[in-house]
Design a protein around this motif. Structure first.
Motif, PDB file in Angstrom:
ATOM      1  N   ILE A 122       0.841  -1.194   0.000  1.00  0.00           N
ATOM      2  CA  ILE A 122       0.000   0.000   0.000  1.00  0.00           C
ATOM      3  C   ILE A 122       0.874   1.240   0.000  1.00  0.00           C
ATOM      4  CG2 ILE A 122      -1.759   1.298   1.258  1.00  0.00           C
ATOM      5  CD1 ILE A 122      -2.678  -1.351   2.467  1.00  0.00           C
ATOM      6  N   ILE A 123       0.677   2.104  -0.984  1.00  0.00           N
ATOM      7  CA  ILE A 123       1.404   3.373  -1.061  1.00  0.00           C
ATOM      8  C   ILE A 123       0.640   4.411  -0.258  1.00  0.00           C
ATOM      9  CG2 ILE A 123       2.268   5.170  -2.599  1.00  0.00           C
ATOM     10  CD1 ILE A 123       2.330   3.081  -4.830  1.00  0.00           C
ATOM     11  N   LEU A 124       1.351   5.122   0.619  1.00  0.00           N
ATOM     12  CA  LEU A 124       0.714   6.156   1.427  1.00  0.00           C
ATOM     13  C   LEU A 124       0.540   7.424   0.595  1.00  0.00           C
ATOM     14  CD1 LEU A 124      -0.307   7.129   4.212  1.00  0.00           C
ATOM     15  CD2 LEU A 124       2.036   7.898   4.667  1.00  0.00           C
ATOM     16  N   PRO A 125      -0.697   7.852   0.324  1.00  0.00           N
ATOM     17  CA  PRO A 125      -0.910   9.082  -0.447  1.00  0.00           C
ATOM     18  C   PRO A 125      -0.397  10.301   0.320  1.00  0.00           C
ATOM     19  CG  PRO A 125      -2.913   7.750  -0.370  1.00  0.00           C
ATOM     20  CD  PRO A 125      -1.959   7.179   0.641  1.00  0.00           C
ATOM     21  N   VAL A 126       0.376  11.128  -0.330  1.00  0.00           N
ATOM     22  CA  VAL A 126       0.909  12.331   0.295  1.00  0.00           C
ATOM     23  C   VAL A 126      -0.235  13.216   0.769  1.00  0.00           C
ATOM     24  CG1 VAL A 126       2.187  14.465  -0.122  1.00  0.00           C
ATOM     25  CG2 VAL A 126       3.044  12.311  -1.037  1.00  0.00           C
ATOM     26  N   GLY A 127      -0.127  13.695   2.017  1.00  0.00           N
ATOM     27  CA  GLY A 127      -1.072  14.678   2.542  1.00  0.00           C
ATOM     28  C   GLY A 127      -2.387  14.131   3.038  1.00  0.00           C
ATOM     29  N   ILE A 128      -2.587  12.807   3.012  1.00  0.00           N
ATOM     30  CA  ILE A 128      -3.898  12.262   3.375  1.00  0.00           C
ATOM     31  C   ILE A 128      -4.255  12.555   4.835  1.00  0.00           C
ATOM     32  CG2 ILE A 128      -3.007   9.969   3.985  1.00  0.00           C
ATOM     33  CD1 ILE A 128      -5.590   8.811   2.707  1.00  0.00           C
ATOM     34  N   SER A 129      -3.259  12.601   5.721  1.00  0.00           N
ATOM     35  CA  SER A 129      -3.542  12.911   7.127  1.00  0.00           C
ATOM     36  C   SER A 129      -4.020  14.348   7.289  1.00  0.00           C
ATOM     37  CB  SER A 129      -2.283  12.692   7.975  1.00  0.00           C
ATOM     38  OG  SER A 129      -1.875  11.353   7.946  1.00  0.00           O
ATOM     39  N   PHE A 130      -3.597  15.216   6.396  1.00  0.00           N
ATOM     40  CA  PHE A 130      -3.939  16.629   6.508  1.00  0.00           C
ATOM     41  C   PHE A 130      -5.315  16.923   5.916  1.00  0.00           C
ATOM     42  CE2 PHE A 130       0.622  16.500   6.911  1.00  0.00           C
ATOM     43  CZ  PHE A 130       0.895  17.459   7.876  1.00  0.00           C
ATOM     44  N   TYR A 131      -5.557  16.491   4.668  1.00  0.00           N
ATOM     45  CA  TYR A 131      -6.834  16.886   4.064  1.00  0.00           C
ATOM     46  C   TYR A 131      -8.021  16.120   4.630  1.00  0.00           C
ATOM     47  CZ  TYR A 131      -6.403  13.020   0.570  1.00  0.00           C
ATOM     48  OH  TYR A 131      -6.291  11.812  -0.068  1.00  0.00           O
ATOM     49  N   THR A 132      -7.812  14.907   5.158  1.00  0.00           N
ATOM     50  CA  THR A 132      -8.930  14.221   5.797  1.00  0.00           C
ATOM     51  C   THR A 132      -9.333  14.935   7.088  1.00  0.00           C
ATOM     52  OG1 THR A 132      -7.330  12.687   6.801  1.00  0.00           O
ATOM     53  CG2 THR A 132      -8.504  11.938   4.850  1.00  0.00           C
TER      54      THR A 132
END
Length: 483
Positions: A122-132
């Motif tokens: 699984i590739i961690l999408p950049v910025g997912i912790s921020f925009y969610t």
């Protein structure tokens, strides 16, 4: 696309010219341009994950409208849980799936049940912790009647994906940022100049401080068994400045770029290494995250546990910091890092007659720190550096071994044989500290509005640019992109 890349310095002027010289009289088209530019900016890394941003945007846009128009409290809660469940589901799958599976298997193996590892690539999408977190706060604020939802999907989608802060914050609240997409924006020369200064200061911190520190820190943490205790301690201290210069440098660039387009972000750093205790540190470090956790996690927990008085407050603080650690990374070392900060709060909690918050709002306030508080600052910095051993190590085992290596080095009197870093680090970290101390009442280190002599201001600009060109290290990705 990195802020410190050639691609970005081609991309930014193109968007700037189109925004102010072609579409300056068309507010909606400016928003459309920013939305397209934001998707290009993010898609430069991997177009496939634009679908995740779009899904999160669509879900929270419609959830916000449904919560607002629904009077039944149970129905409102169901819509809210749809938003929370969807966003945390995205975050949980892409960031924590393998961590939870591996932890589960390790737990069973430890009691004699042998289970095979199964993990996905699984590739961690950049910025997912921020925009969610940003989209969730929109739904949460509507459910609390703090804001009204927008019916303008373009404006909302641009709010979610606005490229200056998309991949590493600040985590903006809809109450601050979203209304700015509906106001006519006229080019403000003074604001643009101020933004350019902040961009330049952010580039200096990233390219000259953080990227030069990186090679030394990487070497020390990868080969800790070969170095003296003094070198290991110095490696942690250098990492403290690396991560600060890296993350706050990103934030300065993000805020500066937003100013170029007529937007104001909230402050995200307020000279955190001048903090006099851990509570003060979290009022100054990553303010947008600490205030988010304060409003949406700590406060509800503290209310639910209020009957337990200070023990309830401590429990709420400790849980909040464990979640903060998990937010930063899928590893037990991050959870321990968060737990240590929670433990460091114990003296603060039990020394106060009233204790209601782990954070303050991210409104810029005047710094009142002075020379007589330097011992407290040094103690706080030492405590923060100790936690950084767990934050920087690749896993919990390596963090423990790093601490053991320091202890053994002290016991064996292997302390003063120190492997010094590059001369650029020795020169520029003290310069950074000095500039920020002098400018501690300003928004950022190169806030030069108070200087009336234009020639002197330009001398400083040229000097900083020259230092970046001459002493800048090889461009590296920002640390917080991994979160």
């Amino acid at each position: 696309m990195l802020f410190n890349s050639i691609d970005f310095f081609i991309f930014l002027p193109i968007v700037f010219v189109l925004y102010w010289m072609v579409l300056n009289k068309h507010l909606r088209m400016q928003n459309v341009l920013l939305l397209i530019a934001s998707y290009i900016f993010y898609g430069w890394w991997d177009w496939r994950f634009l679908s995740l941003i779009l899904m999160s945007t669509v879900v929270d846009y419609f959830v916000g409208l449904q919560i607002y128009k629904t009077e039944n409290s149970s129905t409102r809660k169901r819509w809210l849980w749809l938003s929370i469940g969807f966003n945390l589901g995205l975050l949980g799958f892409f960031k924590y799936f393998n961590f939870f599976i591996e932890s589960w298997i390790d737990a069973f193996n430890s009691i004699g049940y042998n289970m095979d590892y199964y993990s996905l690539n699984i590739i961690l999408p950049v910025g997912i912790s921020f925009y969610t977190f940003q989209t969730m706060s929109y739904s949460l604020d509507i459910s609390k009647n703090k804001i009204k939802p927008t019916k303008d999907f373009i404006a909302f989608a641009t709010f979610v994906s606005f490229f200056p802060q998309l991949v590493a914050g600040p985590i903006e609240r809809a109450s601050n940022l979203l209304p700015q997409f509906f106001k006519r924006r006229n080019f403000d020369y003074i604001m643009a100049v101020d933004g350019s200064r902040q961009i330049l200061w952010g580039l200096f911190k990233k390219i000259v401080i953080a990227d030069n520190c990186a090679s030394y820190v990487n070497d020390v943490f990868q080969n800790y068994s070969e170095y003296s205790a003094g070198t290991l301690v110095l490696g942690v201290a250098v990492f403290a400045f690396q991560i600060y210069a890296d993350f706050s440098g990103y934030t300065d660039i993000a805020i500066g770029v937003a100013k170029l387009f007529g937007f104001q972000f909230k402050r995200n750093f307020n000279y955190p290494y001048f903090s006099t205790n851990i509570s003060d540190f979290w009022k100054r470090w990553h303010i947008s995250l600490s205030s988010w956790l304060n409003d949406y996690l700590f406060t509800p927990l503290a209310i639910d546990l209020r009957n337990y008085k200070k023990y309830g407050i401590f429990s709420a603080v400790f849980i909040t910091f464990l979640i903060s650690g998990l937010w930063h990374g899928a590893g037990w070392n991050y959870i321990v890092w968060g737990g240590l900060h929670g433990l460091f709060y114990i003296p603060i909690i039990f020394s106060k007659k009233r204790f209601s918050s782990i954070s303050t709002s991210n409104i810029v306030t005047k710094n009142n720190v002075s020379y007589n508080q330097i011992p407290k600052m040094l103690l706080t910095f030492t405590m923060v550096c100790f936690t950084y051993i767990f934050f920087r190590s690749i896993n919990l085992s390596e963090a423990i071994n790093y601490n053991v290596a320091i202890s053994e080095g002290i016991i064996n009197n292997n302390i003063f044989n120190i492997n010094l870093p590059d001369i650029r680090i020795i020169l520029f970290i003290p310069c950074l500290i000095l500039v920020e101390w002098i400018q501690r009442d300003k928004e950022f280190g190169m806030d030069l509005k108070a200087i009336n002599y234009i020639a002197f201001r330009w001398f400083i600009y040229i000097l900083v640019i020259a230092i970046i060109i001459i002493f800048g290290a090889k461009s590296q990705s920002f640390i917080y992109f991994q979160f």
